[in-house]
Design a protein around this motif. Structure first.
Motif, PDB file in Angstrom:
ATOM      1  N   HIS A 109       0.855  -1.191   0.000  1.00 43.71           N
ATOM      2  CA  HIS A 109       0.000   0.000   0.000  1.00 43.71           C
ATOM      3  C   HIS A 109       0.890   1.239   0.000  1.00 43.71           C
ATOM      4  O   HIS A 109       2.084   1.156   0.274  1.00 43.71           O
ATOM      5  CB  HIS A 109      -0.964   0.011   1.193  1.00 43.71           C
ATOM      6  N   HIS A 110       0.290   2.386  -0.351  1.00 45.69           N
ATOM      7  CA  HIS A 110       1.066   3.618  -0.255  1.00 45.69           C
ATOM      8  C   HIS A 110       0.676   4.344   1.016  1.00 45.69           C
ATOM      9  O   HIS A 110      -0.488   4.390   1.395  1.00 45.69           O
ATOM     10  CB  HIS A 110       0.932   4.504  -1.497  1.00 45.69           C
ATOM     11  N   MET A 111       1.683   4.899   1.670  1.00 49.19           N
ATOM     12  CA  MET A 111       1.476   5.530   2.977  1.00 49.19           C
ATOM     13  C   MET A 111       1.087   6.998   2.852  1.00 49.19           C
ATOM     14  O   MET A 111       0.613   7.589   3.815  1.00 49.19           O
ATOM     15  CB  MET A 111       2.764   5.426   3.808  1.00 49.19           C
ATOM     16  N   LEU A 141     -10.084   5.598   2.399  1.00 50.38           N
ATOM     17  CA  LEU A 141     -10.303   4.764   1.209  1.00 50.38           C
ATOM     18  C   LEU A 141      -9.041   4.642   0.367  1.00 50.38           C
ATOM     19  O   LEU A 141      -8.797   3.622  -0.263  1.00 50.38           O
ATOM     20  CB  LEU A 141     -11.437   5.361   0.361  1.00 50.38           C
ATOM     21  N   ASP A 142      -8.253   5.700   0.315  1.00 51.25           N
ATOM     22  CA  ASP A 142      -7.109   5.734  -0.599  1.00 51.25           C
ATOM     23  C   ASP A 142      -5.850   6.138   0.148  1.00 51.25           C
ATOM     24  O   ASP A 142      -5.566   7.318   0.241  1.00 51.25           O
ATOM     25  CB  ASP A 142      -7.408   6.693  -1.744  1.00 51.25           C
ATOM     26  N   MET A 143      -5.039   5.158   0.650  1.00 47.07           N
ATOM     27  CA  MET A 143      -5.430   3.789   0.769  1.00 47.07           C
ATOM     28  C   MET A 143      -5.001   3.202   2.106  1.00 47.07           C
ATOM     29  O   MET A 143      -4.599   2.081   2.215  1.00 47.07           O
ATOM     30  CB  MET A 143      -4.903   2.965  -0.424  1.00 47.07           C
ATOM     31  N   LYS A 144      -5.063   4.052   3.159  1.00 49.23           N
ATOM     32  CA  LYS A 144      -4.652   3.566   4.475  1.00 49.23           C
ATOM     33  C   LYS A 144      -5.588   2.484   5.000  1.00 49.23           C
ATOM     34  O   LYS A 144      -5.156   1.585   5.726  1.00 49.23           O
ATOM     35  CB  LYS A 144      -4.566   4.735   5.461  1.00 49.23           C
ATOM     36  N   ASP A 175       4.996   8.372  -1.617  1.00 50.90           N
ATOM     37  CA  ASP A 175       4.905   9.173  -2.850  1.00 50.90           C
ATOM     38  C   ASP A 175       4.093   8.588  -4.005  1.00 50.90           C
ATOM     39  O   ASP A 175       4.273   9.004  -5.138  1.00 50.90           O
ATOM     40  CB  ASP A 175       6.333   9.486  -3.349  1.00 50.90           C
ATOM     41  N   GLU A 176       3.166   7.673  -3.724  1.00 47.85           N
ATOM     42  CA  GLU A 176       2.368   7.148  -4.840  1.00 47.85           C
ATOM     43  C   GLU A 176       1.503   8.245  -5.442  1.00 47.85           C
ATOM     44  O   GLU A 176       1.246   8.256  -6.645  1.00 47.85           O
ATOM     45  CB  GLU A 176       1.488   5.987  -4.374  1.00 47.85           C
ATOM     46  N   GLU A 177       1.055   9.183  -4.607  1.00 50.44           N
ATOM     47  CA  GLU A 177       0.128  10.207  -5.081  1.00 50.44           C
ATOM     48  C   GLU A 177       0.812  11.302  -5.904  1.00 50.44           C
ATOM     49  O   GLU A 177       0.151  12.166  -6.455  1.00 50.44           O
ATOM     50  CB  GLU A 177      -0.611  10.847  -3.898  1.00 50.44           C
ATOM     51  N   SER A 178       2.128  11.253  -5.962  1.00 52.71           N
ATOM     52  CA  SER A 178       2.816  12.254  -6.771  1.00 52.71           C
ATOM     53  C   SER A 178       3.590  11.548  -7.879  1.00 52.71           C
ATOM     54  O   SER A 178       2.997  11.009  -8.796  1.00 52.71           O
ATOM     55  CB  SER A 178       3.718  13.096  -5.870  1.00 52.71           C
ATOM     56  N   THR A 202      -2.315  -4.852  -4.475  1.00 52.75           N
ATOM     57  CA  THR A 202      -2.401  -3.468  -4.011  1.00 52.75           C
ATOM     58  C   THR A 202      -3.738  -2.887  -4.449  1.00 52.75           C
ATOM     59  O   THR A 202      -4.650  -3.625  -4.833  1.00 52.75           O
ATOM     60  CB  THR A 202      -1.195  -2.644  -4.514  1.00 52.75           C
ATOM     61  N   GLU A 203      -3.864  -1.566  -4.392  1.00 55.28           N
ATOM     62  CA  GLU A 203      -5.134  -0.934  -4.749  1.00 55.28           C
ATOM     63  C   GLU A 203      -5.429  -1.125  -6.232  1.00 55.28           C
ATOM     64  O   GLU A 203      -4.535  -1.407  -7.014  1.00 55.28           O
ATOM     65  CB  GLU A 203      -5.084   0.555  -4.419  1.00 55.28           C
ATOM     66  N   GLY A 204      -6.693  -0.927  -6.580  1.00 57.97           N
ATOM     67  CA  GLY A 204      -7.034  -1.059  -7.990  1.00 57.97           C
ATOM     68  C   GLY A 204      -8.518  -1.005  -8.198  1.00 57.97           C
ATOM     69  O   GLY A 204      -9.172  -0.083  -7.733  1.00 57.97           O
TER      70      GLY A 204
HETATM   71 ZN    ZN Z   1      -4.178   5.298  -3.950  1.00 60.81          ZN
END
Ligand code: ZN
Length: 473
Positions: A109-111, A141-144, A175-178, A202-204
């Motif tokens: 997951h991304h933190m 929801l995204d994504m903790k 840094d997944e969101e960037s 992972t998320e999707g």
């Molecule tokens: Zn996400």
């Protein structure tokens, strides 16, 4: 309050561990789902209080928190890549050992989370408030929320004394969101930690819940690849009062754009999209049901093909698409520019060879004086097979928890860290381990009042715990 809660529940869960004999636990471990649900909600509340808004990220705070939670369970975590990612940033890694008979499964997951504007929220987005049966906060929801569900499933397996055939790797990325530098750095710096990893989750895909009904459970198996391209016409700059024909790059560019826009790119049904359409057919009526139930046949019939392509979302799943967007020419009405350009937002099907596509695009433009420039490097290819053991295990667990609900395999229009890991040779799937109504996921992800219901936390823990058992043996 949170500490008190954990202390109250830990002895109970430890007691369960002792009661379940290891041999029996392999077959039928007794998990206390209601207790895990409550514990999950409390952990999520704490995790949401760790402010990892990106920018700047500060994921090291999240990594420290994860390390502490796992440390209490006797699982040692590592805080990695702090120097490479910059001040306040980090990746996180931990591993639950199995027998090693089979290759590892990674839960990723991304933190980081996207920014939240307090004034637009009902609650403080970083207070982890539990209210009205929900855990509220940026990242729920995204994504903790997903990260907590993965974490607690891992912990539940460990506490139950279950030894899987696979190691379970747990990764939190920055840094997944960037720019996605967390996953990129992790993959490039730690090939040793990923060497035995066969699969990654992972998320999707959104699992579709509408009007209280679960329409399908989604397993995301691919992403369309942005292949942003600029087409450029060069000419001669001069005064607009004296036309110079095709030495003016603007009409030349305009003709090229018109040809690109009119191009009917070939229609192609990938196995993932075929399965997705078939799953959607279930609750359609009339002609739509007929075409979606057998998309291969539909594409052979003019009426079926026209119907499938009539909706922009379906059309985009069946072909490479091109949208001309940015235009640049002269900035003065009386000046013919030296150069004119248009940006094309091109999205390729997951398995499309970009070189072959570029060749076709050049042919369609049909003007040797128009140049193609790459705006950004293309993301790595990501499309996962549908016939793997992990895929089948997900289908089995989804069938167990959601009897009669079809499993769909949407191809994601958005981007995630999956292509980065796929490039390392890992088979990646995306899913959302809860049943969030479409209205909530559509407006709250990156929006306001993001929240996850407590029953959904419980559902997710149960889903992942069952999946680790199914996929781990
Ligand atoms: Zn996400």
């Amino acid at each position: 309050m949170h500490i008190f809660f954990i202390m109250r529940f830990l002895p109970l869960l430890l007691a369960l561990t002792v009661v379940a004999a290891p041999a029996a636990a392999q077959q039928d471990p007794t998990f206390d789902w209601p207790a895990l649900q409550q514990e999950g909600a409390q952990l999520l509340s704490q995790y949401l209080q760790v402010n990892s808004t990106n920018p700047p990220g500060n994921e090291i705070l999240a990594a420290r928190w994860l390390k502490e939670v796992l440390g209490r369970e006797g699982i040692e975590g590592q805080i990695l890549d702090t120097a490479e990612l910059g001040p306040g940033r980090a990746n996180f890694y931990a591993r639950l050992r199995g027998t090693g008979k089979r290759r590892a499964l990674a839960l990723v997951h991304h933190m980081d989370v996207v920014p939240a504007t307090r004034a637009q929220w009902t609650v403080d987005p970083f207070a982890g408030e539990i209210r009205d049966g929900y855990v509220w906060g940026r990242g729920a929801l995204d994504m903790k929320g997903h990260g907590i569900v993965q974490l607690l499933a891992l912990i539940a397996i460990k506490r139950a004394g279950i030894v899987l055939d696979r190691d379970i790797v747990f990764i939190g990325n920055a840094d997944e969101e960037s720019a996605g530098t967390g996953a990129i750095t992790f993959v490039s710096r730690h090939p040793d930690l990923l060497a035995d990893v066969e699969y990654l989750l992972t998320e999707g895909a959104d699992t579709r819940v509408e009007h209280g009904t679960v329409r399908w459970f989604g397993i995301d198996v691919g992403e369309k690849r942005p292949y942003w391209t600029r087409i450029v016409a060069e000419g001669r700059t001069s005064h607009g009062s004296v036309p110079i024909g095709d030495q003016n790059p603007v009409p030349r560019l305009a003709r090229a754009i018109a040809r690109v826009a009119a191009w009917q790119t070939p229609v192609r049904l990938t196995p993932a999209v075929e399965r997705f359409f078939i799953a959607m057919a279930k609750d359609q009526t009339g002609v739509g049901r007929r075409w979606l139930a057998d998309p291969r046949a539909a594409l052979k019939s003019p009426a079926g093909r026209a119907w499938l392509l009539s909706e922009p979302e379906r059309n985009a799943l069946l072909r490479n698409t091109i949208s001309p967007t940015v235009l640049n020419g002269s900035n003065k009405t009386n000046t013919i520019p030296e150069r004119a350009s248009a940006d094309l937002d091109i999205r390729l099907l997951p398995d499309q060879d970009p070189v072959a596509f570029r060749r076709e695009l050049t042919r369609v433009i049909g003007d040797s004086l128009i140049r193609l420039e790459e705006i950004a490097p293309i993301t790595p290819r990501y499309d996962a097979p549908l016939d793997t053991e992990l895929f089948k295990a997900i289908v089995r667990v989804a069938g167990e928890l959601l009897p009669g609900v079809p499993v769909a395999t949407p191809v994601s229009p958005g981007a995630s860290d999956r292509p980065t890991y796929a490039q390392a040779g890992i088979i990646c799937y995306g899913l959302d381990p809860y049943l969030v109504p479409i209205e909530e996921s559509r407006y709250e992800v990156h929006g306001n009042d993001e929240r996850l219901s407590i029953p959904n936390v419980g559902w997710g823990v149960r889903f992942y715990t069952r999946l680790l058992q199914e996929a781990g043996h």
